[in-house]
Design a protein around this motif. Structure first.
Motif, PDB file in Angstrom:
ATOM      1  N   VAL A  67       0.878 -10.598   3.134  1.00 46.82           N
ATOM      2  CA  VAL A  67       0.665  -9.249   3.080  1.00 46.82           C
ATOM      3  C   VAL A  67       1.305  -8.747   4.521  1.00 46.82           C
ATOM      4  CG1 VAL A  67      -0.761  -7.085   2.746  1.00 46.82           C
ATOM      5  CG2 VAL A  67      -1.110  -9.134   1.520  1.00 46.82           C
ATOM      6  N   MET A  68       2.289  -7.893   4.496  1.00 47.94           N
ATOM      7  CA  MET A  68       2.623  -7.514   5.699  1.00 47.94           C
ATOM      8  C   MET A  68       2.398  -5.884   5.882  1.00 47.94           C
ATOM      9  SD  MET A  68       6.712  -9.230   5.453  1.00 47.94           S
ATOM     10  CE  MET A  68       6.842  -8.892   7.311  1.00 47.94           C
ATOM     11  N   HIS A  69       1.832  -5.528   7.092  1.00 48.68           N
ATOM     12  CA  HIS A  69       1.733  -4.256   7.674  1.00 48.68           C
ATOM     13  C   HIS A  69       0.666  -3.714   6.708  1.00 48.68           C
ATOM     14  CE1 HIS A  69       5.233  -5.138   9.749  1.00 48.68           C
ATOM     15  NE2 HIS A  69       6.241  -4.969   8.546  1.00 48.68           N
ATOM     16  N   HIS A  70      -0.452  -4.248   6.035  1.00 50.51           N
ATOM     17  CA  HIS A  70      -1.257  -3.561   5.414  1.00 50.51           C
ATOM     18  C   HIS A  70      -2.108  -2.280   6.191  1.00 50.51           C
ATOM     19  CE1 HIS A  70      -4.037  -6.158   7.770  1.00 50.51           C
ATOM     20  NE2 HIS A  70      -5.094  -5.513   7.280  1.00 50.51           N
ATOM     21  N   GLU A  71      -2.212  -2.562   7.573  1.00 49.64           N
ATOM     22  CA  GLU A  71      -2.575  -1.143   8.363  1.00 49.64           C
ATOM     23  C   GLU A  71      -1.887   0.040   8.062  1.00 49.64           C
ATOM     24  OE1 GLU A  71       0.705  -2.757  11.029  1.00 49.64           O
ATOM     25  OE2 GLU A  71      -0.765  -3.534   9.687  1.00 49.64           O
ATOM     26  N   ARG A  72      -0.772   0.106   7.580  1.00 49.41           N
ATOM     27  CA  ARG A  72      -0.197   1.395   7.057  1.00 49.41           C
ATOM     28  C   ARG A  72      -0.838   2.177   6.058  1.00 49.41           C
ATOM     29  NH1 ARG A  72       6.063  -1.328   8.312  1.00 49.41           N
ATOM     30  NH2 ARG A  72       5.886  -1.362  10.411  1.00 49.41           N
ATOM     31  N   ILE A  73      -1.380   1.448   5.427  1.00 54.21           N
ATOM     32  CA  ILE A  73      -2.301   2.180   4.207  1.00 54.21           C
ATOM     33  C   ILE A  73      -3.390   3.048   4.640  1.00 54.21           C
ATOM     34  CG2 ILE A  73      -3.551   1.923   2.091  1.00 54.21           C
ATOM     35  CD1 ILE A  73      -0.829   1.046   1.646  1.00 54.21           C
ATOM     36  N   PRO A  74      -3.351   4.264   4.696  1.00 57.86           N
ATOM     37  CA  PRO A  74      -4.590   5.043   5.239  1.00 57.86           C
ATOM     38  C   PRO A  74      -5.985   4.412   4.918  1.00 57.86           C
ATOM     39  CG  PRO A  74      -3.104   6.423   4.170  1.00 57.86           C
ATOM     40  CD  PRO A  74      -2.696   5.150   3.558  1.00 57.86           C
ATOM     41  N   ALA A  75      -6.813   4.403   5.889  1.00 56.84           N
ATOM     42  CA  ALA A  75      -8.187   4.070   5.668  1.00 56.84           C
ATOM     43  C   ALA A  75      -8.900   4.911   5.050  1.00 56.84           C
ATOM     44  CB  ALA A  75      -8.867   3.540   7.120  1.00 56.84           C
ATOM     45  N   GLU A  76      -8.695   6.253   5.094  1.00 53.99           N
ATOM     46  CA  GLU A  76      -9.207   7.285   4.738  1.00 53.99           C
ATOM     47  C   GLU A  76      -7.978   8.161   4.048  1.00 53.99           C
ATOM     48  OE1 GLU A  76     -12.376   7.948   4.194  1.00 53.99           O
ATOM     49  OE2 GLU A  76     -13.201   6.126   5.441  1.00 53.99           O
ATOM     50  N   GLY A  77      -8.473   9.089   3.067  1.00 50.01           N
ATOM     51  CA  GLY A  77      -7.699  10.150   2.591  1.00 50.01           C
ATOM     52  C   GLY A  77      -6.637   9.558   1.477  1.00 50.01           C
ATOM     53  N   GLY A  78      -5.716  10.744   0.729  1.00 47.22           N
ATOM     54  CA  GLY A  78      -4.785  10.332  -0.180  1.00 47.22           C
ATOM     55  C   GLY A  78      -3.493   9.789   0.521  1.00 47.22           C
ATOM     56  N   ALA A  79      -2.870   9.295  -0.349  1.00 45.47           N
ATOM     57  CA  ALA A  79      -1.427   8.642  -0.010  1.00 45.47           C
ATOM     58  C   ALA A  79      -0.715   8.462  -1.463  1.00 45.47           C
ATOM     59  CB  ALA A  79      -1.362   7.380   0.785  1.00 45.47           C
ATOM     60  N   LYS A 149      -4.777  15.241  -3.481  1.00 42.51           N
ATOM     61  CA  LYS A 149      -5.472  16.141  -2.793  1.00 42.51           C
ATOM     62  C   LYS A 149      -6.996  15.830  -2.629  1.00 42.51           C
ATOM     63  CE  LYS A 149      -2.340  20.069  -3.787  1.00 42.51           C
ATOM     64  NZ  LYS A 149      -2.441  21.375  -4.466  1.00 42.51           N
ATOM     65  N   ALA A 150      -7.602  15.186  -3.578  1.00 36.58           N
ATOM     66  CA  ALA A 150      -9.239  14.555  -3.369  1.00 36.58           C
ATOM     67  C   ALA A 150      -9.228  13.549  -2.751  1.00 36.58           C
ATOM     68  CB  ALA A 150      -9.473  14.484  -5.031  1.00 36.58           C
ATOM     69  N   GLY A 151      -8.094  12.791  -2.061  1.00 37.43           N
ATOM     70  CA  GLY A 151      -8.199  11.722  -0.999  1.00 37.43           C
ATOM     71  C   GLY A 151      -7.971  10.415  -1.536  1.00 37.43           C
ATOM     72  N   GLU A 152      -7.437  10.280  -2.886  1.00 41.31           N
ATOM     73  CA  GLU A 152      -7.416   9.109  -3.551  1.00 41.31           C
ATOM     74  C   GLU A 152      -5.874   8.593  -3.100  1.00 41.31           C
ATOM     75  OE1 GLU A 152      -8.244   8.938  -7.735  1.00 41.31           O
ATOM     76  OE2 GLU A 152     -10.003  10.299  -7.557  1.00 41.31           O
ATOM     77  N   LEU A 153      -5.759   7.067  -3.414  1.00 41.04           N
ATOM     78  CA  LEU A 153      -4.434   6.342  -3.412  1.00 41.04           C
ATOM     79  C   LEU A 153      -3.989   6.494  -4.894  1.00 41.04           C
ATOM     80  CD1 LEU A 153      -5.499   3.524  -1.200  1.00 41.04           C
ATOM     81  CD2 LEU A 153      -4.149   5.783  -0.273  1.00 41.04           C
ATOM     82  N   VAL A 154      -2.643   6.714  -4.999  1.00 34.56           N
ATOM     83  CA  VAL A 154      -2.114   6.969  -6.297  1.00 34.56           C
ATOM     84  C   VAL A 154      -0.810   5.811  -6.170  1.00 34.56           C
ATOM     85  CG1 VAL A 154      -0.889   8.228  -8.136  1.00 34.56           C
ATOM     86  CG2 VAL A 154      -2.886   9.051  -6.854  1.00 34.56           C
ATOM     87  N   GLY A 155      -0.521   4.996  -7.084  1.00 33.59           N
ATOM     88  CA  GLY A 155       0.583   4.136  -7.294  1.00 33.59           C
ATOM     89  C   GLY A 155       1.460   4.628  -8.149  1.00 33.59           C
ATOM     90  N   ILE A 156       2.754   4.617  -7.871  1.00 35.82           N
ATOM     91  CA  ILE A 156       3.994   4.994  -8.755  1.00 35.82           C
ATOM     92  C   ILE A 156       5.068   3.984  -8.747  1.00 35.82           C
ATOM     93  CG2 ILE A 156       4.990   6.465  -7.000  1.00 35.82           C
ATOM     94  CD1 ILE A 156       5.686   8.261  -9.188  1.00 35.82           C
ATOM     95  N   PHE A 157       5.700   3.811  -9.671  1.00 32.47           N
ATOM     96  CA  PHE A 157       6.765   2.794  -9.813  1.00 32.47           C
ATOM     97  C   PHE A 157       8.098   3.651  -9.825  1.00 32.47           C
ATOM     98  CE2 PHE A 157       3.447   0.185 -11.129  1.00 32.47           C
ATOM     99  CZ  PHE A 157       3.434  -1.028 -10.440  1.00 32.47           C
ATOM    100  N   PRO A 158       8.617   4.148  -9.004  1.00 33.66           N
ATOM    101  CA  PRO A 158       9.664   5.243  -9.250  1.00 33.66           C
ATOM    102  C   PRO A 158      10.700   4.626  -9.891  1.00 33.66           C
ATOM    103  CG  PRO A 158       9.294   4.559  -6.875  1.00 33.66           C
ATOM    104  CD  PRO A 158       8.351   3.884  -7.560  1.00 33.66           C
ATOM    105  N   GLU A 159      10.903   3.424  -9.880  1.00 33.65           N
ATOM    106  CA  GLU A 159      12.128   2.911 -10.758  1.00 33.65           C
ATOM    107  C   GLU A 159      12.021   3.116 -12.493  1.00 33.65           C
ATOM    108  OE1 GLU A 159      13.989  -1.218  -8.729  1.00 33.65           O
ATOM    109  OE2 GLU A 159      11.651  -0.740  -8.601  1.00 33.65           O
TER     110      GLU A 159
END
Length: 302
Positions: A67-79, A149-159
């Motif tokens: 796992v490379m650069h996991h710190e780039r995932i926000p510890a809080e809030g949405g992304a 907006k509620a601060g969750e992480l959402v995953g999307i496969f844009p392909e």
């Protein structure tokens, strides 16, 4: 008595599943300590499904996951996490970097047909994943915006579908629109190696011979009002993360063998080129459309 809680905590860590499964994961970013996020305590997703997935990867798949650069995932809030798509297990692997940010959970956007499966419906609902109707996706877009907006992480496969070439193919604009309208950071993630376990046209190999994965998290990309330009930036960023993941894979495990079906054509593999895969995808789309129209005509007659 004051020492009892600390003693119980140490005992709990000895028998913790995480203690025995985390050896399957190699974090390239060291010293990134993240407090446990409240999401990690969700009973079904955070405490049962995540642990079951880790046990499966460690002891059945015998996986090694870099796992490379996991710190780039926000510890809080949405992304909004935009993940490339080369295998059916990407819904599991795409959430791994977030797990190492305090046990954060990713709510993936997935085709609504999964909810039609009686075995899959309950866990999908318990994990609060987001169903996508390909015929009318606006409801899932709106739901994703609200979740972000509620601060969750959402995953999307844009392909949208699995890439047969194992390259990053053409992206849809949904990720750019969702990021723009939610104000959430748009983060590219690339997974390399999941196609060796289960991809389009192959059998589900739950116990692969050599399950090696590299997951690379990129920096958030610039999101503007122009969704076409944002999508182009995302496409370049996802390709860059895939290149980084592939380079790390080769550095650790050696060159990708020529002639293998899981290896892209540009590395000497027998996977179709991006152009060949795109032509096949379009032919499949046309055939699905033909069948839908045929079924609609039949329904009208009845």
């Amino acid at each position: 008595m004051a020492k009892l809680p600390a003693f119980l905590s140490r005992v709990g860590s000895i028998f913790s599943i995480d203690r025995w499964t985390d050896s399957a994961f190699i974090l390239t970013s060291k010293g990134v300590e993240t407090p446990k996020h409240p999401e990690s305590q969700e009973l079904v997703y955070g405490r049962i499904i995540i642990r079951a997935a880790k046990l499966l990867m460690r002891y059945l798949q015998r996986a090694e996951v870099v796992v490379m650069h996991h710190e780039r995932i926000p510890a809080e809030g949405g992304a909004l996490l935009a993940v490339n798509h080369t295998g059916y297990w990407d819904f599991v692997y795409g959430g791994i970097p977030a797990h190492f940010r305090g046990g954060r959970l990713v709510r993936f956007m997935a085709k609504k047909e999964i909810w039609d499966n009686k075995f899959a419906k309950a866990p999908m609902e318990a994990c609060r994943h987001i169903p996508v109707d390909r015929a009318d996706g606006q409801a899932s877009v709106n739901e994703s915006i609200e979740r972000l907006k509620a601060g969750e992480l959402v995953g999307i496969f844009p392909e949208a579908t699995i890439s047969r070439s194992f390259e990053v193919k053409e992206l849809r604009q949904g990720a750019a629109i969702i990021a723009r309208d939610s104000g959430a950071p748009l983060i590219p993630i690339a997974i390399w190696g999941s196609q060796r376990i289960w991809t389009k046209g192959s059998k589900n190999n739950l116990r692969p011979k050599d399950a090696k994965l590299v997951i690379s998290v990129g920096e958030p990309i610039e999101v503007t009002e122009d969704s076409i330009e944002t999508t182009e930036r995302l496409h370049e960023a996802m390709k860059a993360q895939l290149d980084e993941a592939q380079q790390e894979y080769v550095r650790r495990y050696g060159p990708m063998p020529k002639g293998e079906s899981w290896v892209p054509a540009r590395f000497g593999g027998t996977a179709p080129t991006l152009e060949e895969a795109t032509a096949k995808d379009r032919a499949d789309q046309a055939e699905r459309k033909r069948k839908r129209e045929q079924q609609a005509q039949q329904d009208r007659k009845n």
